[in-house]
Design a protein around this motif. Structure first.
Motif, short mmCIF file in Angstrom:
data_model
loop_
_atom_site.label_atom_id
_atom_site.label_comp_id
_atom_site.label_asym_id
_atom_site.label_seq_id
_atom_site.Cartn_x
_atom_site.Cartn_y
_atom_site.Cartn_z
N MET A 31 0.74 -1.16 0.03
CA MET A 31 -0.29 0.00 0.09
C MET A 31 1.01 1.29 -0.08
O MET A 31 1.71 1.41 0.73
N ALA A 32 0.44 2.19 -1.01
CA ALA A 32 1.14 3.27 -0.99
C ALA A 32 1.34 4.34 0.40
O ALA A 32 -0.01 4.50 0.73
N LYS A 33 2.28 4.57 0.58
CA LYS A 33 2.18 5.93 1.57
C LYS A 33 1.61 7.22 1.17
O LYS A 33 1.41 7.35 -0.06
N THR A 34 0.97 7.94 2.07
CA THR A 34 0.24 9.11 1.58
C THR A 34 0.70 10.44 2.07
O THR A 34 1.19 10.29 3.45
N VAL A 35 0.80 11.53 1.45
CA VAL A 35 1.27 12.65 1.95
C VAL A 35 0.10 13.68 1.52
O VAL A 35 -0.72 13.66 0.55
N ASP A 74 4.28 11.76 -6.56
CA ASP A 74 4.13 10.67 -7.66
C ASP A 74 5.62 10.03 -8.21
O ASP A 74 5.40 8.86 -8.49
N LYS A 75 6.56 10.74 -8.24
CA LYS A 75 7.87 10.34 -8.49
C LYS A 75 8.44 9.25 -7.36
O LYS A 75 8.80 8.47 -7.89
N ALA A 76 8.01 9.48 -6.21
CA ALA A 76 8.22 8.69 -5.15
C ALA A 76 7.49 7.30 -4.96
O ALA A 76 7.62 6.42 -4.15
N GLY A 87 13.20 27.36 1.05
CA GLY A 87 14.37 26.83 0.06
C GLY A 87 14.89 25.58 0.54
O GLY A 87 15.11 24.51 -0.32
N ALA A 88 15.20 25.35 1.56
CA ALA A 88 15.59 23.98 2.14
C ALA A 88 14.49 23.04 2.15
O ALA A 88 14.89 21.80 1.67
N PHE A 89 13.30 23.40 2.30
CA PHE A 89 12.39 22.35 2.16
C PHE A 89 12.23 21.78 0.81
O PHE A 89 12.13 20.39 0.58
N TRP A 90 12.36 22.49 -0.29
CA TRP A 90 11.87 22.24 -1.57
C TRP A 90 13.13 21.39 -1.85
O TRP A 90 12.83 20.34 -2.72
N ARG A 91 14.21 21.60 -1.47
CA ARG A 91 15.69 20.75 -1.85
C ARG A 91 15.47 19.39 -0.96
O ARG A 91 15.91 18.67 -1.37
N LYS A 92 15.01 19.68 0.20
CA LYS A 92 14.67 18.26 1.04
C LYS A 92 13.67 17.52 0.85
O LYS A 92 13.48 16.24 1.17
N LEU A 93 12.67 17.81 0.13
CA LEU A 93 11.34 17.04 -0.39
C LEU A 93 11.53 15.82 -0.90
O LEU A 93 10.97 14.90 -0.41
N PRO A 94 12.31 15.66 -1.90
CA PRO A 94 12.53 14.44 -2.40
C PRO A 94 12.95 13.23 -1.34
O PRO A 94 12.50 12.05 -1.21
N GLU A 95 13.95 13.79 -0.55
CA GLU A 95 14.52 12.96 0.60
C GLU A 95 13.45 12.66 1.78
O GLU A 95 13.11 11.54 2.07
N LEU A 96 12.42 13.59 1.94
CA LEU A 96 11.49 13.28 2.77
C LEU A 96 10.31 12.23 2.43
O LEU A 96 10.17 11.27 3.05
N GLU A 130 11.66 9.87 -0.02
CA GLU A 130 12.19 8.60 -0.30
C GLU A 130 12.38 7.89 0.78
O GLU A 130 11.96 6.63 0.71
N GLY A 131 12.73 8.32 1.95
CA GLY A 131 12.90 7.49 3.17
C GLY A 131 12.29 7.79 4.37
O GLY A 131 12.79 7.25 5.43
#
Length: 111
Positions: free
Chosen positions: A1-5, A23-25, A97-106, A108-109
């Motif tokens: 089951m996919a996680k939800t944001v 979607d990418k994650a 700014g840091a949030f948008w850079r960190k979003l894929p990491e959030l 991802e894992g």
């Protein structure tokens, strides 16, 4: 089951960016209007708050305290007052700014 944001914001650009990253994650994605986001719990693995919108709505708190959801929020780096209010209410505040850079990491894992 996919996680939800769930993104709590009315900002269309933020909605688009979070939707694309989710979607990418491989996460499912939903939005919540700031006025509807609290006090009841939101069913999500990750809650993301536009802290400007939350504060403006007068509902500035984590709606899932003690739950399994992680709550993060983005804010203007010059507004230390919003960061302090988020911290007091169990929301991890990250400068925009840091949030948008960190979003894929959030996503991802669940960093």
């Amino acid at each position: 089951m996919a996680k939800t944001v769930v993104l709590v914001s009315t900002d269309l650009l933020a909605q688009s960016r979070v939707a694309a990253a989710a979607d990418k994650a491989g996460w499912s994605y939903a939005t919540a209007h700031p006025k509807m986001a609290s006090p009841g719990p939101l069913d999500a693995d990750l809650l993301i708050y536009d802290l400007d919108a939350i504060e403006a709505s007068g509902r500035f708190r984590n709606p899932a305290p003690g739950g399994s959801s992680r709550a993060v929020g983005f804010f203007s780096h010059i507004d230390k007052r919003k960061k302090a209010a988020a911290d007091r209410n169990g929301i991890e505040a990250i400068p925009r700014g840091a949030f948008w850079r960190k979003l894929p990491e959030l996503l991802e894992g669940e960093a």
